[in-house]
Design a protein around this motif. Structure first.
Motif, PDB file in Angstrom:
ATOM      1  N   TYR A  15      -0.710   5.713   3.914  1.00 31.67           N
ATOM      2  CA  TYR A  15      -1.812   5.859   3.330  1.00 31.67           C
ATOM      3  C   TYR A  15      -2.667   6.098   4.965  1.00 31.67           C
ATOM      4  O   TYR A  15      -4.099   7.069   4.005  1.00 31.67           O
ATOM      5  CB  TYR A  15      -2.072   4.223   2.878  1.00 31.67           C
ATOM      6  CG  TYR A  15      -2.041   3.442   1.836  1.00 31.67           C
ATOM      7  CD1 TYR A  15      -2.238   4.908   0.610  1.00 31.67           C
ATOM      8  CD2 TYR A  15      -0.969   2.926   1.679  1.00 31.67           C
ATOM      9  CE1 TYR A  15      -2.204   4.053  -0.706  1.00 31.67           C
ATOM     10  CE2 TYR A  15      -0.926   2.036   0.693  1.00 31.67           C
ATOM     11  CZ  TYR A  15      -0.914   2.766  -0.892  1.00 31.67           C
ATOM     12  OH  TYR A  15      -0.274   2.019  -1.984  1.00 31.67           O
ATOM     13  N   GLY A  16      -2.563   6.563   5.377  1.00 30.59           N
ATOM     14  CA  GLY A  16      -3.049   7.460   6.426  1.00 30.59           C
ATOM     15  C   GLY A  16      -3.815   6.591   7.222  1.00 30.59           C
ATOM     16  O   GLY A  16      -3.896   5.286   7.489  1.00 30.59           O
ATOM     17  N   THR A  17      -5.376   7.476   7.091  1.00 34.15           N
ATOM     18  CA  THR A  17      -6.711   6.361   7.424  1.00 34.15           C
ATOM     19  C   THR A  17      -6.903   6.134   6.110  1.00 34.15           C
ATOM     20  O   THR A  17      -8.584   4.745   6.121  1.00 34.15           O
ATOM     21  CB  THR A  17      -7.466   7.726   8.495  1.00 34.15           C
ATOM     22  OG1 THR A  17      -7.642   8.546   7.174  1.00 34.15           O
ATOM     23  CG2 THR A  17      -7.309   8.141   9.181  1.00 34.15           C
TER      24      THR A  17
ATOM     25  N   TYR B 108       2.404  -3.657   5.130  1.00 34.58           N
ATOM     26  CA  TYR B 108       1.701  -3.781   6.641  1.00 34.58           C
ATOM     27  C   TYR B 108       1.391  -2.475   6.976  1.00 34.58           C
ATOM     28  O   TYR B 108       1.851  -0.983   7.219  1.00 34.58           O
ATOM     29  CB  TYR B 108       3.171  -3.782   7.668  1.00 34.58           C
ATOM     30  CG  TYR B 108       2.780  -3.551   8.650  1.00 34.58           C
ATOM     31  CD1 TYR B 108       2.284  -5.118   9.258  1.00 34.58           C
ATOM     32  CD2 TYR B 108       3.722  -2.954   9.856  1.00 34.58           C
ATOM     33  CE1 TYR B 108       2.716  -5.390  11.039  1.00 34.58           C
ATOM     34  CE2 TYR B 108       3.179  -2.903  11.085  1.00 34.58           C
ATOM     35  CZ  TYR B 108       2.658  -4.465  11.841  1.00 34.58           C
ATOM     36  OH  TYR B 108       2.972  -4.293  13.109  1.00 34.58           O
ATOM     37  N   ARG B 109      -0.202  -2.693   7.452  1.00 37.46           N
ATOM     38  CA  ARG B 109      -0.699  -2.025   8.098  1.00 37.46           C
ATOM     39  C   ARG B 109      -1.307  -0.532   6.907  1.00 37.46           C
ATOM     40  O   ARG B 109      -2.090  -1.161   5.941  1.00 37.46           O
ATOM     41  CB  ARG B 109      -0.463  -1.538   9.515  1.00 37.46           C
ATOM     42  CG  ARG B 109      -0.651  -2.775  10.327  1.00 37.46           C
ATOM     43  CD  ARG B 109      -0.335  -1.179  12.273  1.00 37.46           C
ATOM     44  NE  ARG B 109      -0.983  -2.587  13.493  1.00 37.46           N
ATOM     45  CZ  ARG B 109      -0.269  -2.469  14.112  1.00 37.46           C
ATOM     46  NH1 ARG B 109       0.362  -1.693  14.556  1.00 37.46           N
ATOM     47  NH2 ARG B 109      -0.276  -3.510  15.009  1.00 37.46           N
ATOM     48  N   ASN B 110      -0.869   0.540   7.289  1.00 41.77           N
ATOM     49  CA  ASN B 110      -1.530   1.723   6.225  1.00 41.77           C
ATOM     50  C   ASN B 110      -0.080   1.417   5.376  1.00 41.77           C
ATOM     51  O   ASN B 110      -0.243   2.797   5.368  1.00 41.77           O
ATOM     52  CB  ASN B 110      -2.137   2.890   6.796  1.00 41.77           C
ATOM     53  CG  ASN B 110      -0.685   3.397   7.767  1.00 41.77           C
ATOM     54  OD1 ASN B 110      -0.432   2.101   8.547  1.00 41.77           O
ATOM     55  ND2 ASN B 110      -0.942   4.664   8.722  1.00 41.77           N
ATOM     56  N   ARG B 111       0.870   0.845   5.470  1.00 39.64           N
ATOM     57  CA  ARG B 111       2.167   1.690   4.984  1.00 39.64           C
ATOM     58  C   ARG B 111       2.507   0.592   3.835  1.00 39.64           C
ATOM     59  O   ARG B 111       2.240  -1.056   3.747  1.00 39.64           O
ATOM     60  CB  ARG B 111       3.556   1.589   5.754  1.00 39.64           C
ATOM     61  CG  ARG B 111       2.927   2.822   6.735  1.00 39.64           C
ATOM     62  CD  ARG B 111       4.501   2.639   7.946  1.00 39.64           C
ATOM     63  NE  ARG B 111       5.985   3.244   7.935  1.00 39.64           N
ATOM     64  CZ  ARG B 111       5.978   3.781   6.682  1.00 39.64           C
ATOM     65  NH1 ARG B 111       5.506   5.590   7.637  1.00 39.64           N
ATOM     66  NH2 ARG B 111       6.838   4.793   6.683  1.00 39.64           N
TER      67      ARG B 111
END
Length: 85
Positions: free
Chosen positions: A71-73, A48-51
C-alpha cells in the motif's frame, strides 16, 4: 498450516521473525472459506505494516495462488487493519 518462510517472503521479512510478530499482534491475519465452486478452498490474508499477502489454498494445504499488495504510504483498508484470526 502455512510455512513461515512463505509468509515471510511475501511480507518481506526474515522467516525467524514471523512467529514473534504474529504473537505480538504485529502480523494479523484472516481466513475465509470459499463458497459454491470454491468451497474446497480457503483464502488466507496476512497483514504487516503497509503490506498484505494473500494465499489461496486447498483443503489439503496446497498453495494454489499467492499475491502481495504494498500500500506504500496509503493506509491499509480499515476493515482488515485490526483483524486477527
Amino acid at each position: 498450516m502455512v510455512d513461515a518462510a512463505l509468509v515471510a517472503g511475501l511480507l518481506d521479512l526474515p522467516a525467524d521473525d514471523v512467529q514473534s510478530l504474529m504473537r505480538h499482534g504485529q502480523i494479523t491475519s484472516t481466513c475465509e472459506k470459499g463458497l459454491n465452486e470454491h468451497e474446497d478452498r480457503f483464502r488466507l490474508s496476512f497483514f504487516y505494516r503497509n503490506r498484505r499477502a494473500r494465499l489461496s489454498v486447498s483443503k489439503q494445504g496446497e498453495v494454489l495462488q499467492r499475491s502481495v499488495v504494498d500500500y506504500g504510504t496509503r493506509p491499509r483498508p480499515c476493515a482488515r487493519r485490526d483483524s486477527n484470526v
